[in-house]
Design a protein around this motif. Structure first.
Motif, PDB file in Angstrom:
ATOM      1  N   VAL A 296       0.832  -1.197   0.000  1.00  0.00           N
ATOM      2  CA  VAL A 296       0.000   0.000   0.000  1.00  0.00           C
ATOM      3  C   VAL A 296       0.874   1.256   0.000  1.00  0.00           C
ATOM      4  N   GLN A 297       2.001   1.186   0.701  1.00  0.00           N
ATOM      5  CA  GLN A 297       2.901   2.342   0.703  1.00  0.00           C
ATOM      6  C   GLN A 297       3.457   2.604  -0.689  1.00  0.00           C
ATOM      7  N   THR A 300       0.826   4.210  -2.635  1.00  0.00           N
ATOM      8  CA  THR A 300       0.668   5.608  -2.229  1.00  0.00           C
ATOM      9  C   THR A 300       1.749   6.483  -2.846  1.00  0.00           C
ATOM     10  N   LEU A 301       2.991   6.015  -2.735  1.00  0.00           N
ATOM     11  CA  LEU A 301       4.093   6.802  -3.299  1.00  0.00           C
ATOM     12  C   LEU A 301       3.872   7.024  -4.788  1.00  0.00           C
ATOM     13  N   LYS A 302       3.414   5.983  -5.430  1.00  0.00           N
ATOM     14  CA  LYS A 302       3.172   6.100  -6.860  1.00  0.00           C
ATOM     15  C   LYS A 302       2.032   7.074  -7.137  1.00  0.00           C
ATOM     16  N   ALA A 303       0.956   6.945  -6.357  1.00  0.00           N
ATOM     17  CA  ALA A 303      -0.201   7.828  -6.536  1.00  0.00           C
ATOM     18  C   ALA A 303       0.176   9.276  -6.281  1.00  0.00           C
ATOM     19  N   LEU A 304       1.113   9.486  -5.354  1.00  0.00           N
ATOM     20  CA  LEU A 304       1.518  10.854  -5.041  1.00  0.00           C
ATOM     21  C   LEU A 304       2.369  11.445  -6.152  1.00  0.00           C
ATOM     22  N   GLY A 305       2.815  10.624  -7.089  1.00  0.00           N
ATOM     23  CA  GLY A 305       3.553  11.147  -8.220  1.00  0.00           C
ATOM     24  C   GLY A 305       5.022  10.777  -8.248  1.00  0.00           C
ATOM     25  N   PHE A 306       5.437   9.877  -7.366  1.00  0.00           N
ATOM     26  CA  PHE A 306       6.824   9.417  -7.459  1.00  0.00           C
ATOM     27  C   PHE A 306       6.984   8.537  -8.689  1.00  0.00           C
ATOM     28  N   THR A 307       8.101   8.695  -9.373  1.00  0.00           N
ATOM     29  CA  THR A 307       8.314   7.872 -10.559  1.00  0.00           C
ATOM     30  C   THR A 307       8.733   6.473 -10.131  1.00  0.00           C
ATOM     31  N   ALA A 389      -1.371  -0.494 -11.925  1.00  0.00           N
ATOM     32  CA  ALA A 389      -1.710   0.903 -11.670  1.00  0.00           C
ATOM     33  C   ALA A 389      -1.866   1.117 -10.172  1.00  0.00           C
ATOM     34  N   PRO A 390      -1.574   2.335  -9.700  1.00  0.00           N
ATOM     35  CA  PRO A 390      -1.632   2.573  -8.253  1.00  0.00           C
ATOM     36  C   PRO A 390      -2.994   2.241  -7.656  1.00  0.00           C
ATOM     37  N   ALA A 391      -4.072   2.444  -8.433  1.00  0.00           N
ATOM     38  CA  ALA A 391      -5.391   2.151  -7.897  1.00  0.00           C
ATOM     39  C   ALA A 391      -5.466   0.698  -7.452  1.00  0.00           C
ATOM     40  N   LEU A 394      -3.162   0.031  -4.330  1.00  0.00           N
ATOM     41  CA  LEU A 394      -3.658   0.635  -3.097  1.00  0.00           C
ATOM     42  C   LEU A 394      -4.640  -0.269  -2.372  1.00  0.00           C
TER      43      LEU A 394
ATOM     44  N   ASN B  52     -10.191   7.633  -8.839  1.00  0.00           N
ATOM     45  CA  ASN B  52      -8.907   7.082  -9.285  1.00  0.00           C
ATOM     46  C   ASN B  52      -8.631   7.456 -10.735  1.00  0.00           C
ATOM     47  N   MET B  57      -4.624   7.536 -11.365  1.00  0.00           N
ATOM     48  CA  MET B  57      -4.124   6.376 -10.634  1.00  0.00           C
ATOM     49  C   MET B  57      -4.601   5.092 -11.281  1.00  0.00           C
ATOM     50  N   THR B  81       2.525   9.360 -14.248  1.00  0.00           N
ATOM     51  CA  THR B  81       3.254   9.743 -13.040  1.00  0.00           C
ATOM     52  C   THR B  81       3.506  11.249 -13.025  1.00  0.00           C
ATOM     53  N   ARG B  84       0.342  13.113 -12.288  1.00  0.00           N
ATOM     54  CA  ARG B  84       0.004  13.111 -10.862  1.00  0.00           C
ATOM     55  C   ARG B  84       0.911  14.046 -10.081  1.00  0.00           C
ATOM     56  N   ALA B  85       2.191  13.996 -10.426  1.00  0.00           N
ATOM     57  CA  ALA B  85       3.144  14.790  -9.667  1.00  0.00           C
ATOM     58  C   ALA B  85       2.849  16.287  -9.782  1.00  0.00           C
ATOM     59  N   PHE B  92      -6.557  10.247   0.681  1.00  0.00           N
ATOM     60  CA  PHE B  92      -7.069   8.876   0.546  1.00  0.00           C
ATOM     61  C   PHE B  92      -8.084   8.557   1.622  1.00  0.00           C
ATOM     62  N   ILE B  98       2.948   7.308   5.267  1.00  0.00           N
ATOM     63  CA  ILE B  98       4.073   6.385   5.395  1.00  0.00           C
ATOM     64  C   ILE B  98       4.336   6.205   6.890  1.00  0.00           C
ATOM     65  N   VAL B 113       8.789  14.714  -4.597  1.00  0.00           N
ATOM     66  CA  VAL B 113       7.980  14.316  -5.746  1.00  0.00           C
ATOM     67  C   VAL B 113       8.285  15.189  -6.949  1.00  0.00           C
ATOM     68  N   ASN B 116      11.686  14.617  -8.503  1.00  0.00           N
ATOM     69  CA  ASN B 116      12.043  13.411  -9.238  1.00  0.00           C
ATOM     70  C   ASN B 116      11.359  13.259 -10.586  1.00  0.00           C
ATOM     71  N   LYS B 171       1.206  20.252  -2.067  1.00  0.00           N
ATOM     72  CA  LYS B 171       1.531  20.217  -3.489  1.00  0.00           C
ATOM     73  C   LYS B 171       0.965  21.429  -4.217  1.00  0.00           C
TER      74      LYS B 171
END
Ligand SMILES: Nc1ncnc2c1ncn2[C@@H]1O[C@H](COP(=O)(O)OP(=O)(O)OP(=O)(O)O)[C@@H](O)[C@H]1O
Ligand SMILES: [Mg+2]
Lengths: 774, 249
Positions: A296-297, A300-307, A389-391, A394, B52, B57, B81, B84-85, B92, B98, B113, B116, B171
């Protein structure tokens, strides 16, 4: 921030990560330890031989003249040549005569003296230079006068200095000695002018420097070729059939040291490979579990926009940093402990100045390899969670295959106890984890059994050699040149068996090997055993070859082999009539009758007897010395000591391996089973009952691991022994006790870890574990 | 006025054994910049699925989604990505903080975010004046000035929810998506959170889409979209949205 996350994640699951760290540490620790020692020897060997310009060829003859130098140097392949006189002499100290190999030099350009104390050798000057350990052990100082005896003449020289000599890295007082004991005997170097018999100065050796042959890393095929070409030319130029030219590979000092280095270097791989393998397995389970728990983390990171790149780099860095720090720590520790220790033992066997450990490129490569695989494994395991996909990520993961296995469908299943059902299901659902557990136990049992088998083998070899193959209580070693009649008289007086052991060279299918010819007269002390260690009747007609020699030459019973005694250029052809086994001496054996039928003179070197030799025998000029059974056994001690070190490393490693893997997996399974156990508790199972269920599962896996580990231990021992020098033929031996120790040791270890773990069962919090979302 | 976001015949189906299950079916929808939208519907209606898709997502199985003219339904993984960024802030349903980072660090993560994702993307130009908020300010704006150094496990559900909102706010996104943002909050804090979201749309002109099954919230929205069985049942325009401080439930 992600770096901080990593640091805290590491702290949260410290046991699992600590185990990754420890495993990569251990793998590199053992690797670097062995490798640094081995490279240390290699580097120092090369440096020492290079600095002292070790000779490439030795020509032995009865009398060389100074004009022979010109003849030899005229050969285009020969860079330089030098003459010398080499004699076995005596040092007379405190009323005793000690063996002293004396070398009268006529120059110091080839195989130079390496001075550690005193003044350097100058051609034409008087004085004697002694080998370093002899000086030290005998309490001699520069400036002292030393009385010596060569060719029956007693003379005196002033000690000018202490030296190392490249041809005396390894040397023995006589052919019968098995292990060096430096300082009890020595080597002395003087100018030819110091030779006491002024009217009969002569040379019996010529050392030669061949072009394009260097002194590092043994002889390459190219160099070997150069040497044999040059050897032929030299023989031809000196125009004498009695001249024997040999290269470095036939030199005892050079060859023994090289073989030692080679053996160590092949050992460097077996152990670390085992550790690295298990470290990698540990990393695989820890990382897959960690990424699936952090599913899930990751989502989340992916959903937040981390590559993807950032996230994979983040997870790969867990494995990266752990194995990097583990590897570096292990390398440093191994370098300063194992390497130093083994090298300090080698220091008493090989006389090389300033022998020290050396960190080699291989160690860097091993660290790089371990870091790379760890990072890769971490990378792969989070890759899996990153794909959808992040969905998707999650959402909580779909439970793993809930299908019923075959056993569960069978009739038998219903009759099984609940605990058995639960455990079987757990094992089948977590195949990878169970397999890892089995492999961990396997590794532990393998190392442990290997260690005990090592001890078994060493003690077996002692009884084999001195209880079965040779049943005498004493041996009398005859001096070279002792007349046959004298030897025979002694043999009669002591009811002994006369045996000749002479160096020889064998050749089959173009392969040449040096070894020993053993010729025995009638008597009942020497015995022979066949390949399977069954007693052999003395063969009156034919010649037998030792098992290891036959193997290295690639021949078997009935094949033809060419051979000649060292110092005699008459090649003979023999048909192998039988194969016998001997742990320390490889070559051929025959009765005196057969030997004499080949027109050889029987010159016994040793008499084996059960009668205690008289004290005064020591003073007899025809006798080198006498040895009793305990003294002969003592010769094996140095070898045993080396074995013990290996054994301690193996047992310690087995324990660490077992504890780390079992504890790691135990914690993993506890964490995974947390919910189930909480449910069981809620349902009314007592903590003790749950603990028993968990324990029985661990014992099943442990037993499977042990059952597989013991055969692997046998395999390990055989691989280890196959790296022994060519002159050694060890037969692995396994005693019942070793099986018992291995089984109980591993079981105890596993149960101990279980006890530690089962404390955690008590702490399972029902409310916490049954709460919904993480 | 040109819509900010446009859904055209969007389907999202899942394979369930032999059959297809439509979580969303033929959805057509328009959202305008600066709007405050509330999505209402019973459990399992497809609200989260819709959110989503909006947040990049997840991708639709058919149909297209236009964001400011870009068809994000055709985007590849790394394009999504970047989308989203730069554009989306998400709150959520289950906070998704985290656990090994403190409240402050969870919010500060947003700095990483932006760092990167590739520079020079289309979004960078479009979001020129959308600089990141200071993490501390974001936390203070949700009333969490006292708990910023605590780990999620040391905070109450409401505090975690507010951290999650602060993370989305930090953000400074053009599109703020919230899945049941007040689910775990009492009336008073819930109201404060609603106020915050409303301010985002009213003052900063950010688009806010909020999913809930609490119909009282419909009053504060500019438009209310009702979802049922994967389809849009109705879209109501609220002529005079109430102020967040006035709602009660
Ligand atoms: N990965 C998936 N696989 C199969 N079905 C799914 C998946 N994700 C969602 N669904 C189904 O799609 C439907 C809509 O799900 P969604 O999460 O959008 O509901 P929701 O309206 O958010 O409900 P809630 O208010 O309970 O959160 C549900 O029936 C759900 O079972
Ligand atoms: Mg939902």
């Amino acid at each position: 921030m992600l770096f901080r996350k990593m640091r805290r994640d590491l702290l949260v699951s410290k046991v699992q990560f600590l185990s990754i760290f420890l495993m990569s540490l251990l793998g590199i620790f053992v690797f670097t330890g062995l490798d640094s020692e081995c490279s240390g020897m290699r580097v120092n060997e090369g440096r020492f031989y290079e600095e002292t310009a070790l000779a490439d060829l030795w020509a032995q003859g009865i009398a060389f003249r100074e004009s022979d130098i010109g003849k030899a140097e005229f050969i285009p392949n020969i860079e330089k040549a030098e003459l010398r006189l080499k004699l076995n002499g005596k040092a007379r100290l405190r009323g005793e005569e000690l063996d002293l190999s004396t070398l009268f030099l006529d120059g110091n350009e080839i195989s130079k003296l390496y001075l550690t104390e005193g003044e350097p050798y100058v051609k034409g000057e008087s004085g004697v230079w002694l080998d370093f350990s002899f000086m030290k052990r005998q309490g001699l100082k520069t400036g002292d006068k030393l009385s010596m005896k060569v060719n029956g003449i007693i003379f005196e020289q002033e000690i000018k200095g202490a030296v190392y000599h490249p041809e005396y890295v390894y040397f023995l007082p006589d052919a019968a000695a098995m292990m060096p004991d430096y300082g009890a005997y020595g080597a002395a170097f003087m100018d030819i002018k110091a030779f006491p018999d002024k009217r009969h100065v002569y040379y019996n050796q010529m050392v030669l420097d061949v072009k394009d042959v260097d002194n590092t890393d043994g002889l390459s095929d190219e160099e070997k070729n150069q040497c044999s070409k040059a050897a032929l030319e030299v023989k031809y130029a000196l125009g004498s059939d009695s001249v024997i030219v040999t290269d470095k590979d036939s030199d005892l000092s050079y060859q023994t040291f090289r073989a030692e280095i080679e053996q160590h270097s092949s050992m460097t791989f077996i152990f670390p490979a085992v550790f690295l393998l298990i470290a990698i397995l540990g990393i695989i389970t820890t990382m897959t579990r960690m990424t699936s728990r952090q599913r899930v983390q990751i989502g989340t990171l992916k959903a937040l926009g981390f590559t993807k790149k950032t996230i994979t780099r983040h997870y790969a860095s867990y494995g990266f940093f752990l194995s990097l720090f583990g590897g570096i720590t292990g390398a440093v520790a191994g370098h300063f402990t194992i390497a130093e220790y083994i090298l300090s033992m080698m220091d008493t066997t090989y006389l090389v100045p300033g022998m020290g450990t050396a960190f080699s490129a291989k160690s860097y490569l091993a660290i790089a390899f371990s870091v790379l695989t760890s990072s890769l494994v971490s990378f792969m395991s989070c890759r899996k969670e990153l794909a959808p996909a992040p969905a998707e990520t999650l959402r909580p993961a779909a439970p793993k295959n809930l299908k019923h296995s075959l056993i569960e469908k069978s009739r038998l299943w219903e009759r099984l106890d609940f605990a058995v059902q639960w455990n079987l299901r757990d094992i089948l659902r977590n195949k990878v984890r169970s397999l890892m557990g089995v492999i961990g136990v396997l590794g532990c049992a393998m190392l442990m059994f290997g260690a005990f088998a090592c001890l078994d083998t060493v003690s077996f070899i002692t009884t084999w050699m001195y209880g079965e193959l040779n049943t005498s209580q004493f041996q009398i070693i005859m001096k070279e040149g002792c007349p046959y009649s004298t030897t025979e008289e002694y043999a009669k007086r002591y009811r002994g068996q006369m045996v000749e052991q002479s160096p020889a060279e064998f050749e089959a299918y173009g392969k040449k090997k040096t070894g020993t010819v053993t010729v025995y007269d009638t008597g009942n002390f020497l015995h022979f055993q066949d390949k399977d260690l069954k007693p052999l009747k003395p063969d009156e007609e034919s010649i037998s070859m030792s098992y290891k020699m036959a193997q290295t030459l690639g021949v078997s019973e009935g094949d033809l082999v060419r051979w000649h005694l060292v110092g005699d250029n008459d090649w003979k052809i023999l048909r192998i009539g039988g194969i016998y086994r001997n742990p320390v001496s490889q070559g051929i054996t025959m009765t005196r009758k057969v030997f004499e039928s080949l027109r050889f003179d029987f010159v016994p070197t040793t008499i084996y007897t059960n009668h205690t030799p008289q004290e005064k025998l020591q003073d007899d000029t025809n006798i080198t010395g006498t040895q009793s059974l305990p003294e002969m056994m003592k010769a094996l001690d140095a070898m045993k000591e080396m074995m013990y070190v290996m054994v301690y490393i193996m047992i310690a490693a087995a324990a660490v391996l077992g504890v780390v893997v079992l504890y790691n997996l135990g914690v993993l399974s506890l964490v995974e089973k947390n919910r189930e156990m909480a449910t069981l508790k809620v349902l009314g199972f007592t903590t003790a009952k749950i603990r028993r269920i968990l324990q029985s599962q661990n014992i099943w896996l442990t037993l499977v691991g042990i059952a597989l580990g013991i055969p692997c231990g046998m395999w390990l021992i055989n691989v280890l022994f196959s790296t022994m020098p060519e002159s050694m033929d060890y037969v692995a031996s396994y005693q019942l006790l070793s099986y018992i120790y291995t089984i109980t040791g591993t079981l105890l270890l596993s149960m101990g870890v279980n006890r530690l773990l089962s404390r955690k069962v008590k702490t399972v919090d029902m409310v916490d574990a049954l709460k919904g979302q993480e | 006025m040109k819509p900010f976001i446009e859904f055209c015949h969007v389907d999202r189906k899942y394979r369930m054994g032999e059959n297809d299950f439509f979580a969303l079916k033929d959805v057509n929808l328009e959202i305008y910049e600066g709007e405050m939208i509330v999505i209402l519907g019973p459990s399992g209606a497809g609200k989260s699925t819709l959110l989503n898709l909006l947040g990049g997502m997840d991708s639709p199985t058919s149909g297209s989604i236009l964001f400011n003219g870009h068809d994000i339904s055709r985007f590849k993984d790394d394009e999504l990505t970047a989308y989203r960024a730069w554009n989306v802030g998400v709150v959520f349903q289950f906070y998704n903080l985290i656990p090994t980072l403190t409240a402050y660090e969870n919010v500060a993560l947003m700095k990483d975010v932006r760092k990167n994702v590739k520079r020079g993307s289309v979004w960078e130009a479009e979001n020129k004046d959308m600089s990141l908020l200071d993490p501390k300010e974001a936390l203070i704006s949700v009333g969490l000035s006292e708990h910023i150094n605590q780990f999620p496990s040391q905070m109450s559900g409401g505090e975690q929810q507010r951290t999650s909102i602060a993370r989305a706010l930090a953000k400074n996104p053009r599109l703020l998506l919230c899945d049941e943002p007040t689910g775990a909050l009492d009336t008073k804090t819930g109201r404060e959170v609603l106020k915050l979201l409303q301010d985002m749309s009213r003052e900063k002109k950010h688009t806010v889409v909020m999913v809930t099954h609490n119909s009282f919230f419909a009053d504060i929205a500019d438009r209310v979209i009702r979802v049922k069985n994967g389809t849009i049942e109705s879209v109501e325009i609220n002529d005079s949205p109430k102020d967040a401080s006035e709602v009660s439930w």
